[in-house]
Design a protein around this motif. Structure first.
Motif, PDB file in Angstrom:
ATOM      1  N   PRO A  81       0.810  -1.225   0.000  1.00 63.26           N
ATOM      2  CA  PRO A  81       0.000   0.000   0.000  1.00 63.26           C
ATOM      3  C   PRO A  81       0.837   1.266   0.000  1.00 63.26           C
ATOM      4  N   GLY A  87      -8.147   0.294   2.519  1.00 60.67           N
ATOM      5  CA  GLY A  87      -8.048  -1.092   2.941  1.00 60.67           C
ATOM      6  C   GLY A  87      -9.025  -1.434   4.040  1.00 60.67           C
ATOM      7  N   VAL A  89      -8.851  -2.979   7.916  1.00 65.70           N
ATOM      8  CA  VAL A  89      -8.037  -3.372   9.061  1.00 65.70           C
ATOM      9  C   VAL A  89      -8.933  -4.120  10.035  1.00 65.70           C
ATOM     10  N   TYR A 100      -4.878   4.697   4.140  1.00 69.72           N
ATOM     11  CA  TYR A 100      -3.462   4.592   4.468  1.00 69.72           C
ATOM     12  C   TYR A 100      -2.773   5.918   4.205  1.00 69.72           C
ATOM     13  N   TRP A 105      -2.721   3.148   9.148  1.00 70.02           N
ATOM     14  CA  TRP A 105      -4.100   3.061   8.638  1.00 70.02           C
ATOM     15  C   TRP A 105      -4.989   3.883   9.554  1.00 70.02           C
ATOM     16  N   ASP A 118       0.514  -1.257   9.925  1.00 69.32           N
ATOM     17  CA  ASP A 118       0.196  -2.155   8.809  1.00 69.32           C
ATOM     18  C   ASP A 118       0.005  -3.613   9.227  1.00 69.32           C
ATOM     19  N   ARG A 121      -3.553  -4.755   8.852  1.00 66.63           N
ATOM     20  CA  ARG A 121      -4.182  -4.747   7.519  1.00 66.63           C
ATOM     21  C   ARG A 121      -4.628  -6.153   7.138  1.00 66.63           C
ATOM     22  N   ALA A 124      -5.802  -4.541   1.041  1.00 65.82           N
ATOM     23  CA  ALA A 124      -5.734  -3.139   0.598  1.00 65.82           C
ATOM     24  C   ALA A 124      -5.941  -3.080  -0.904  1.00 65.82           C
TER      25      ALA A 124
END
Length: 128
Positions: A81, A87, A89, A100, A105, A118, A121, A124
């Motif tokens: 990303p 995305g 999460v 992001y 995030w 991240d 995540r 994404a």
């Protein structure tokens, strides 16, 4: 407007289902980047608390819904990303649509803001 400016502006707004929830916040960013509402193009929007509750009552609502919206809009999945990507999460066993900023995030819900690294995540999409 870059993603940092957008997030800063969004943080000034109070949470309101159908307006500043995680789905609509991400959709407004998508519209700024791509010129269309991803949710409107998909054919399903969240206008108020009832719409939000209806969508969230469906099994795996966020994950299935966002994936379907991304597919309908030809948005590619990314494993790397970049700032401005969208995305999902998973935080406290809950899926959230997130933006992001290059370092973390960012998302929001009725309890406030969600900022995570991240490692949270799930998936994404490249929106940039």
């Amino acid at each position: 407007m870059n993603i940092a400016e957008y997030i800063s502006d969004e943080m000034k707004k109070p949470f309101e289902p159908g307006k500043t929830d995680c789905a609509n916040t991400a959709d407004r960013w998508f519209m700024m980047r791509r010129g269309i509402s991803a949710m409107e193009h998909f054919g399903r929007q969240v206008h108020n608390a009832d719409d939000m509750e209806q969508w969230l009552s469906e099994p795996r609502a966020i994950i299935k819904g966002v994936k379907a919206v991304a597919v309908a809009n030809n948005v590619p999945v990314t494993r790397d990303p970049k700032p401005g990507d969208i995305g999902i999460v998973i935080v406290d066993n809950r899926a959230c649509i997130a933006l992001y900023n290059g370092d973390a995030w960012w998302s929001r819900d009725e309890d406030g803001f969600i900022v995570t690294d991240d490692t949270y995540r799930f998936i994404a999409w490249s929106v940039g």
